[in-house]
Design an enzyme around this catalytic site. Structure first.
Site, mmCIF file in Angstrom:
data_model
loop_
_atom_site.group_PDB
_atom_site.id
_atom_site.type_symbol
_atom_site.label_atom_id
_atom_site.label_comp_id
_atom_site.label_asym_id
_atom_site.label_seq_id
_atom_site.Cartn_x
_atom_site.Cartn_y
_atom_site.Cartn_z
ATOM 1 N N GLU A 1 -4.340 -3.810 2.374
ATOM 2 C CA GLU A 1 -5.687 -3.270 2.559
ATOM 3 C C GLU A 1 -5.959 -2.148 1.566
ATOM 4 O OE1 GLU A 1 -4.006 -4.018 6.786
ATOM 5 O OE2 GLU A 1 -3.240 -3.574 4.793
ATOM 6 N N VAL B 1 2.461 -4.377 -1.965
ATOM 7 C CA VAL B 1 3.299 -4.174 -3.141
ATOM 8 C C VAL B 1 4.386 -3.181 -2.745
ATOM 9 C CG1 VAL B 1 3.385 -3.395 -5.546
ATOM 10 C CG2 VAL B 1 1.328 -4.557 -4.674
ATOM 11 N N GLU B 2 5.604 -3.674 -2.621
ATOM 12 C CA GLU B 2 6.713 -2.813 -2.223
ATOM 13 C C GLU B 2 7.360 -2.154 -3.435
ATOM 14 O OE1 GLU B 2 7.845 -5.194 1.873
ATOM 15 O OE2 GLU B 2 9.248 -5.297 0.201
ATOM 16 N N CYS C 1 -3.994 2.504 6.531
ATOM 17 C CA CYS C 1 -4.993 1.547 6.052
ATOM 18 C C CYS C 1 -6.298 1.650 6.824
ATOM 19 C CB CYS C 1 -4.446 0.131 6.111
ATOM 20 S SG CYS C 1 -3.216 -0.161 4.829
ATOM 21 N N ALA D 1 11.244 -0.012 -4.572
ATOM 22 C CA ALA D 1 12.604 0.341 -4.165
ATOM 23 C C ALA D 1 12.641 1.711 -3.488
ATOM 24 C CB ALA D 1 13.542 0.323 -5.374
ATOM 25 N N SER D 2 11.731 2.588 -3.856
ATOM 26 C CA SER D 2 11.548 3.846 -3.142
ATOM 27 C C SER D 2 10.517 3.541 -2.056
ATOM 28 C CB SER D 2 11.034 4.923 -4.099
ATOM 29 O OG SER D 2 10.800 6.116 -3.394
ATOM 30 N N CYS E 1 -2.326 -0.850 9.510
ATOM 31 C CA CYS E 1 -1.589 0.345 9.928
ATOM 32 C C CYS E 1 -2.547 1.536 9.950
ATOM 33 C CB CYS E 1 -0.411 0.598 8.980
ATOM 34 S SG CYS E 1 -0.891 1.177 7.332
#
Length: 143
Positions: free
Chosen positions: A60, A48-49, A99, A51-52, A96
């Site tokens: 994960e 879930v991206e 995670c 804008a910040s 990563c």
């Protein structure tokens, strides 16, 4: 618990399905994760991206948060992580660093060392979480 081929395939399918729900308008890199627990339950998550950019959540981490929110405390047997088939070189992706630590938290709650299925276009690499995050810091370090 040993992961059978059919279980691994089902877990990878669940992760791929979860990736379809990813909110990745900035990177266009949809990731899915699926967690398998000892009782056979599968909990999924997608990235879930935001804008910040620093506020983005990895698949994960979302899956672990869902599992903990459902009251799961340990019992993690395996994890599958998938990325987009049309990005990068097609090599298996791994969780990563953040995670890996988040997965370690729920694994240590049940004293498990889950198998992490790192999925690529043409192959899947299975590696133990302890190999991805050796000498991990966790709840036992605070006791």
């Amino acid at each position: 618990m040993t992961l059978e081929e059919a279980q691994a395939d089902a877990l990878v399918r669940a992760a791929r399905e979860a990736a379809r729900n990813a909110y990745a308008p900035y990177s266009d890199y949809s990731v899915g994760a699926a967690l398998l627990f000892e009782d056979g339950a599968v909990v999924t998550g997608c990235n879930v991206e935001n804008a910040s950019y620093g506020l983005a959540l990895c698949a994960e981490t979302v899956a672990v948060a869902k599992a903990l929110g459902e009251g799961r405390r340990g019992g993690l047997v395996a994890v599958a992580v998938t990325g987009p088939m049309d990005k990068g070189d097609g090599a298996p992706i791994t969780p990563c660093g953040r995670c890996r630590q988040v997965l370690n938290e729920i694994a240590q709650l049940g004293a498990t060392d889950p198998l992490v299925l790192c999925v690529g276009n043409d192959r899947t690499d299975g590696v133990r979480l302890s190999d991805l995050l050796p000498r991990a810091f966790g709840p036992a370090n605070l006791a």
